[in-house]
Design a protein around this motif. Sequence first.
Motif, PDB file in Angstrom:
ATOM      1  N   LEU A 172      -0.845   8.339   3.427  1.00 43.93           N
ATOM      2  CA  LEU A 172      -1.009   7.227   2.498  1.00 43.93           C
ATOM      3  C   LEU A 172      -2.430   6.703   2.625  1.00 43.93           C
ATOM      4  CD1 LEU A 172       2.087   7.508   2.693  1.00 43.93           C
ATOM      5  CD2 LEU A 172       2.244   5.017   2.547  1.00 43.93           C
ATOM      6  N   VAL A 173      -3.143   6.669   1.516  1.00 42.38           N
ATOM      7  CA  VAL A 173      -4.552   6.282   1.512  1.00 42.38           C
ATOM      8  C   VAL A 173      -4.728   4.981   0.738  1.00 42.38           C
ATOM      9  CG1 VAL A 173      -6.912   6.991   0.962  1.00 42.38           C
ATOM     10  CG2 VAL A 173      -5.198   8.721   1.576  1.00 42.38           C
ATOM     11  N   GLY A 174      -5.232   3.960   1.415  1.00 41.66           N
ATOM     12  CA  GLY A 174      -5.548   2.704   0.754  1.00 41.66           C
ATOM     13  C   GLY A 174      -7.022   2.625   0.409  1.00 41.66           C
ATOM     14  N   GLU A 175      -7.473   1.438   0.060  1.00 45.60           N
ATOM     15  CA  GLU A 175      -8.866   1.252  -0.344  1.00 45.60           C
ATOM     16  C   GLU A 175      -9.781   1.111   0.872  1.00 45.60           C
ATOM     17  OE1 GLU A 175     -10.488  -1.653  -3.578  1.00 45.60           O
ATOM     18  OE2 GLU A 175     -10.745  -2.646  -1.634  1.00 45.60           O
ATOM     19  N   GLN A 176      -9.585   0.036   1.618  1.00 41.39           N
ATOM     20  CA  GLN A 176     -10.411  -0.273   2.779  1.00 41.39           C
ATOM     21  C   GLN A 176      -9.633  -1.240   3.662  1.00 41.39           C
ATOM     22  OE1 GLN A 176     -13.814  -2.798   2.252  1.00 41.39           O
ATOM     23  NE2 GLN A 176     -12.824  -4.098   0.744  1.00 41.39           N
ATOM     24  N   PRO A 221      -0.825  -8.689   5.608  1.00 43.05           N
ATOM     25  CA  PRO A 221       0.260  -8.940   4.651  1.00 43.05           C
ATOM     26  C   PRO A 221       0.594  -7.727   3.778  1.00 43.05           C
ATOM     27  CG  PRO A 221      -1.228 -10.812   4.723  1.00 43.05           C
ATOM     28  CD  PRO A 221      -1.869  -9.737   5.541  1.00 43.05           C
ATOM     29  N   ALA A 222      -0.420  -7.005   3.300  1.00 46.73           N
ATOM     30  CA  ALA A 222      -0.152  -5.820   2.472  1.00 46.73           C
ATOM     31  C   ALA A 222       0.567  -4.747   3.274  1.00 46.73           C
ATOM     32  CB  ALA A 222      -1.455  -5.262   1.896  1.00 46.73           C
ATOM     33  N   GLY A 223       0.253  -4.655   4.563  1.00 49.42           N
ATOM     34  CA  GLY A 223       0.926  -3.691   5.424  1.00 49.42           C
ATOM     35  C   GLY A 223       2.406  -3.977   5.567  1.00 49.42           C
ATOM     36  N   LYS A 224       2.761  -5.250   5.590  1.00 53.95           N
ATOM     37  CA  LYS A 224       4.176  -5.616   5.679  1.00 53.95           C
ATOM     38  C   LYS A 224       4.918  -5.210   4.404  1.00 53.95           C
ATOM     39  CE  LYS A 224       3.355  -9.465   8.856  1.00 53.95           C
ATOM     40  NZ  LYS A 224       3.396 -10.929   9.059  1.00 53.95           N
ATOM     41  N   VAL A 225       4.251  -5.389   3.268  1.00 52.76           N
ATOM     42  CA  VAL A 225       4.851  -4.951   2.003  1.00 52.76           C
ATOM     43  C   VAL A 225       5.045  -3.432   2.007  1.00 52.76           C
ATOM     44  CG1 VAL A 225       4.491  -4.745  -0.492  1.00 52.76           C
ATOM     45  CG2 VAL A 225       3.895  -6.868   0.682  1.00 52.76           C
ATOM     46  N   LEU A 226       4.044  -2.711   2.489  1.00 56.38           N
ATOM     47  CA  LEU A 226       4.123  -1.255   2.519  1.00 56.38           C
ATOM     48  C   LEU A 226       5.235  -0.781   3.452  1.00 56.38           C
ATOM     49  CD1 LEU A 226       3.004   1.474   1.658  1.00 56.38           C
ATOM     50  CD2 LEU A 226       1.350   1.310   3.536  1.00 56.38           C
ATOM     51  N   THR A 227       5.355  -1.382   4.624  1.00 56.76           N
ATOM     52  CA  THR A 227       6.397  -0.999   5.569  1.00 56.76           C
ATOM     53  C   THR A 227       7.785  -1.188   4.963  1.00 56.76           C
ATOM     54  OG1 THR A 227       5.014  -1.553   7.473  1.00 56.76           O
ATOM     55  CG2 THR A 227       7.393  -1.498   7.835  1.00 56.76           C
ATOM     56  N   LEU A 274       0.047  11.694  -5.357  1.00 58.30           N
ATOM     57  CA  LEU A 274       0.767  10.730  -6.186  1.00 58.30           C
ATOM     58  C   LEU A 274       0.041   9.400  -6.097  1.00 58.30           C
ATOM     59  CD1 LEU A 274       4.492  10.132  -6.726  1.00 58.30           C
ATOM     60  CD2 LEU A 274       3.128   8.224  -5.848  1.00 58.30           C
ATOM     61  N   ALA A 275      -0.289   8.826  -7.234  1.00 63.12           N
ATOM     62  CA  ALA A 275      -0.974   7.535  -7.267  1.00 63.12           C
ATOM     63  C   ALA A 275       0.009   6.429  -7.616  1.00 63.12           C
ATOM     64  CB  ALA A 275      -2.109   7.564  -8.285  1.00 63.12           C
ATOM     65  N   THR A 276      -0.158   5.295  -6.951  1.00 62.03           N
ATOM     66  CA  THR A 276       0.665   4.130  -7.234  1.00 62.03           C
ATOM     67  C   THR A 276      -0.166   2.876  -6.975  1.00 62.03           C
ATOM     68  OG1 THR A 276       2.807   3.053  -6.815  1.00 62.03           O
ATOM     69  CG2 THR A 276       1.666   3.990  -4.904  1.00 62.03           C
ATOM     70  N   VAL A 277       0.443   1.722  -7.099  1.00 59.04           N
ATOM     71  CA  VAL A 277      -0.294   0.482  -6.891  1.00 59.04           C
ATOM     72  C   VAL A 277      -0.520   0.243  -5.399  1.00 59.04           C
ATOM     73  CG1 VAL A 277       0.569  -0.592  -8.989  1.00 59.04           C
ATOM     74  CG2 VAL A 277       1.839  -0.890  -6.851  1.00 59.04           C
ATOM     75  N   HIS A 278      -1.548  -0.517  -5.098  1.00 54.27           N
ATOM     76  CA  HIS A 278      -1.777  -0.926  -3.714  1.00 54.27           C
ATOM     77  C   HIS A 278      -0.821  -2.075  -3.388  1.00 54.27           C
ATOM     78  CE1 HIS A 278      -3.759  -2.405  -0.095  1.00 54.27           C
ATOM     79  NE2 HIS A 278      -4.486  -1.297  -0.092  1.00 54.27           N
ATOM     80  N   PRO A 279      -0.263  -2.112  -2.173  1.00 54.93           N
ATOM     81  CA  PRO A 279       0.648  -3.209  -1.817  1.00 54.93           C
ATOM     82  C   PRO A 279       0.047  -4.594  -2.008  1.00 54.93           C
ATOM     83  CG  PRO A 279       0.762  -1.465  -0.182  1.00 54.93           C
ATOM     84  CD  PRO A 279      -0.362  -1.103  -1.106  1.00 54.93           C
ATOM     85  N   SER A 280      -1.266  -4.722  -1.888  1.00 58.50           N
ATOM     86  CA  SER A 280      -1.889  -6.033  -2.096  1.00 58.50           C
ATOM     87  C   SER A 280      -1.723  -6.504  -3.536  1.00 58.50           C
ATOM     88  CB  SER A 280      -3.371  -5.990  -1.716  1.00 58.50           C
ATOM     89  OG  SER A 280      -4.083  -5.096  -2.549  1.00 58.50           O
ATOM     90  N   ALA A 281      -1.605  -5.558  -4.470  1.00 55.93           N
ATOM     91  CA  ALA A 281      -1.383  -5.929  -5.870  1.00 55.93           C
ATOM     92  C   ALA A 281      -0.024  -6.592  -6.043  1.00 55.93           C
ATOM     93  CB  ALA A 281      -1.483  -4.693  -6.765  1.00 55.93           C
ATOM     94  N   VAL A 282       0.944  -6.169  -5.237  1.00 57.65           N
ATOM     95  CA  VAL A 282       2.257  -6.807  -5.262  1.00 57.65           C
ATOM     96  C   VAL A 282       2.133  -8.271  -4.864  1.00 57.65           C
ATOM     97  CG1 VAL A 282       4.571  -6.791  -4.258  1.00 57.65           C
ATOM     98  CG2 VAL A 282       3.423  -4.623  -4.772  1.00 57.65           C
ATOM     99  N   LEU A 283       1.336  -8.521  -3.835  1.00 55.35           N
ATOM    100  CA  LEU A 283       1.165  -9.893  -3.343  1.00 55.35           C
ATOM    101  C   LEU A 283       0.469 -10.782  -4.370  1.00 55.35           C
ATOM    102  CD1 LEU A 283       0.066  -9.089   0.309  1.00 55.35           C
ATOM    103  CD2 LEU A 283       2.305  -9.898  -0.450  1.00 55.35           C
ATOM    104  N   ARG A 284      -0.341 -10.192  -5.233  1.00 58.59           N
ATOM    105  CA  ARG A 284      -1.089 -10.972  -6.227  1.00 58.59           C
ATOM    106  C   ARG A 284      -0.347 -11.084  -7.562  1.00 58.59           C
ATOM    107  NH1 ARG A 284      -5.247  -7.399  -4.455  1.00 58.59           N
ATOM    108  NH2 ARG A 284      -5.096  -6.290  -6.448  1.00 58.59           N
ATOM    109  N   ALA A 285       0.832 -10.521  -7.642  1.00 64.27           N
ATOM    110  CA  ALA A 285       1.505 -10.380  -8.942  1.00 64.27           C
ATOM    111  C   ALA A 285       2.201 -11.634  -9.444  1.00 64.27           C
ATOM    112  CB  ALA A 285       2.505  -9.220  -8.890  1.00 64.27           C
ATOM    113  N   GLY A 286       2.269 -12.680  -8.644  1.00 62.20           N
ATOM    114  CA  GLY A 286       2.887 -13.927  -9.103  1.00 62.20           C
ATOM    115  C   GLY A 286       4.346 -13.743  -9.476  1.00 62.20           C
ATOM    116  N   GLU A 287       4.707 -14.184 -10.683  1.00 60.88           N
ATOM    117  CA  GLU A 287       6.098 -14.097 -11.119  1.00 60.88           C
ATOM    118  C   GLU A 287       6.568 -12.662 -11.275  1.00 60.88           C
ATOM    119  OE1 GLU A 287       6.599 -16.403 -14.629  1.00 60.88           O
ATOM    120  OE2 GLU A 287       6.218 -18.325 -13.627  1.00 60.88           O
TER     121      GLU A 287
END
Length: 210
Positions: free
Chosen positions: A51-55, A70-76, A176-189
């Motif tokens: 799994l490859v993230g940005e930085q 926080p993004a790591g917790k979403v990914l786990t 396979l490309a998908t969203v970064h877990p940090s995007a989930v955290l920024r998604a609001g509603e």
Amino acid sequence: MTAYDAGPYVPDGADVSALREAAAGCRGCPLYADATQTVFGRGEASARAVLVGEQPGDQEDRQGEPFVGPAGKVLTRALDDAGIDPDDVYVTNAVKHFKFTVPERGKRRIHQQPSLREVSACRPWLTAELELIAPQVVVALGATAAKALMGPDFRVTRQRGKLLTPDPPLDGAQVLATVHPSAVLRAGEGREAMYESLVTDLRVVAEQLS
């Protein structure tokens, strides 16, 4: 113009442990100067998925491990919900140093997207990791990782969730490309819907590994 290239710092014939040790001294681009440390990949060389993230983020930079914030917790959580064994996963980033800015009157370090030159400079480390691990599937988490693996014209929004063959190929591995877990955290509603879409994409990987 100063050349950006981590290639001279990558030792030939090294295992993952030796690569990690060598990466600690990388000066392949200017990002090392402000970062706390190099954040290399984590996982077993026998992993079947990378799994490859940005930085690295702020917490990763401080702790020296990828995806511990926080993004790591979403990914786990997403990997667990998708049915992917953690022992089958190696996690890393396209760029190994944290790029950030500090507001004039603030103390909090604000993430900055790495430039194409910085991503290209760090590519020899990612290439070395992928060659050693030889995974079945490489998951690009977000646009930066996807472009690092599939080229600058790749768009996650158009081709996410599909098993693709990169050009040049990665020793038989599919991407396979998908969203970064940090995007989930920024998604609001829309956070739960985006999280479910991440899990759906990861289930494609789980099926490939089964």
